[in-house]
Design a protein around this motif. Structure first.
Motif, short mmCIF file in Angstrom:
data_model
loop_
_atom_site.label_atom_id
_atom_site.label_comp_id
_atom_site.label_asym_id
_atom_site.label_seq_id
_atom_site.Cartn_x
_atom_site.Cartn_y
_atom_site.Cartn_z
N UNK A 1 0.92 -1.19 -0.08
CA UNK A 1 0.38 -0.06 0.00
C UNK A 1 1.01 1.55 0.02
N UNK A 2 1.33 1.15 1.04
CA UNK A 2 2.88 2.17 1.23
C UNK A 2 3.67 2.70 -0.73
N UNK A 3 3.71 1.16 -1.22
CA UNK A 3 4.52 2.08 -2.88
C UNK A 3 3.56 2.24 -3.71
N UNK A 4 2.17 1.71 -3.36
CA UNK A 4 1.29 1.82 -4.51
C UNK A 4 1.13 3.26 -3.98
N UNK A 5 0.58 3.60 -3.48
CA UNK A 5 0.23 5.45 -2.86
C UNK A 5 1.66 6.01 -2.93
N UNK A 6 2.38 5.74 -2.82
CA UNK A 6 3.62 6.34 -3.01
C UNK A 6 3.74 6.58 -4.31
N UNK A 7 3.96 6.10 -5.59
CA UNK A 7 4.21 6.05 -6.61
C UNK A 7 2.92 6.72 -7.57
N UNK A 8 1.65 6.06 -6.86
CA UNK A 8 0.83 7.17 -7.70
C UNK A 8 1.10 8.59 -7.26
N UNK A 9 1.84 8.65 -6.11
CA UNK A 9 1.44 10.62 -5.96
C UNK A 9 2.30 10.80 -6.49
N UNK B 1 12.86 10.79 -3.08
CA UNK B 1 11.78 11.70 -4.09
C UNK B 1 10.56 12.37 -4.79
N UNK B 2 10.81 13.21 -3.28
CA UNK B 2 9.60 13.96 -2.52
C UNK B 2 8.63 14.00 -2.24
N UNK B 3 8.00 12.77 -2.27
CA UNK B 3 6.78 11.95 -1.46
C UNK B 3 7.36 12.79 0.02
N UNK B 4 5.56 12.55 0.92
CA UNK B 4 6.26 13.37 1.91
C UNK B 4 4.82 13.35 2.55
N UNK B 5 4.68 12.47 4.06
CA UNK B 5 3.51 11.75 4.94
C UNK B 5 2.89 12.51 4.45
N UNK B 6 2.06 14.17 4.73
CA UNK B 6 1.20 14.88 4.63
C UNK B 6 0.52 14.81 3.19
N UNK B 7 1.52 14.44 2.35
CA UNK B 7 0.63 14.41 1.20
C UNK B 7 0.27 13.25 0.81
N UNK B 8 -0.68 12.09 1.91
CA UNK B 8 -1.07 10.51 1.86
C UNK B 8 -2.00 11.68 1.57
N UNK B 9 -2.74 10.15 0.83
CA UNK B 9 -4.69 10.93 1.32
C UNK B 9 -4.79 10.49 -0.84
#
Length: 237
Positions: free
Chosen positions: A137-145, A229-237
């Motif tokens: 889930x972490x990888x999928x969400x980060x790649x999509x973001x 690569x620029x992903x941040x936890x607060x950008x999850x959603x």
């Protein structure tokens, strides 16, 4: 491109690596098989050599990304010595055994230029794992973001990649973050990624403490690859 070079990173796969190498080497499009024994304590090196692979050995375990880079460097060394152009690369987990014969479906789209990287999506495994999908889930969400691409199986290690795509993703992200970072970096380079169903079976991590420790390491490495690569936890959603 007319063929692919297989790179097989592995550790302590003496019981499985021979069958994996034999299955990969039998594919018409595979021109050479390089196995990287990443610090095994069993007979992995001997088994891979007996199966006909070119083997490079790390004396201590350095992680999957380092093993892949060592394997690719060896492929390029062999190609240079033979006066060959760089081939596309086929990344293969060492525990696939005979099912590695199904990997040919990954090579078609890269060799005909339809895609720059293909990723195997696996069917339900005969042996169920003990995870809860947190790392996936972490990888999928980060790649999509980061890219807009929603991966079905973002952690799949079986991939075929063109020389240009490999260069775009180099140096590889550390450890278990390598697959997630590969997808992000290749897409960000403007190249094409395609997921391809592939009838593979491999050993899955169990629910015991070793399996949980493995998943904790995966989560750490995927997290680091995405944050760098620029992903941040607060950008999850």
């Amino acid at each position: 491109m007319v063929g692919v070079a297989a790179v097989v990173p592995c550790k302590d796969e003496a019981d499985r690596i021979g069958a994996t190498v034999a299955a990969v080497a039998a594919l018409d499009v595979v021109t050479r098989v390089v196995v990287v024994d990443d610090g095994s304590s069993d007979g992995t090196t001997a088994a891979a050599e007996a199966a006909g692979a070119d083997v490079v050995r790390h004396t201590v375990n350095r992680g999957k990304a380092a093993a892949l880079q060592t394997g690719v460097a060896r492929v390029r060394e062999l190609e240079a010595a033979a006066g060959e152009a760089p081939a596309a690369l086929l990344f293969v987990d060492g525990d696939l055994q005979e099912t590695a014969s199904a990997l040919g479906v990954l090579t078609d789209a890269v060799l005909d230029g339809t895609a720059d990287m293909t990723i195997a999506t696996l069917p339900a495994q005969i042996t169920s794992g003990g995870g809860r999908g947190l790392v996936v889930g972490l990888a999928r969400q980060g790649i999509e973001h980061l890219t807009g691409f929603r991966a079905v199986q973002p952690l799949s290690g079986m991939r075929c990649i063109s020389p240009a795509a490999y260069e775009a993703a180099s140096p590889l992200a550390r450890g278990w973050g390598v697959e997630t970072a590969l997808t992000v970096d290749v897409l960000r380079a403007g190249l094409r990624v395609l997921e391809v169903p592939c009838e593979l079976q491999h050993r899955v991590s169990g629910s015991d403490w070793r399996g949980q420790l493995h998943r904790a390491g995966q989560y750490r490495d995927v997290w680091l690859a995405l944050v760098r690569r620029g992903w941040r936890p607060w950008q999850r959603g």
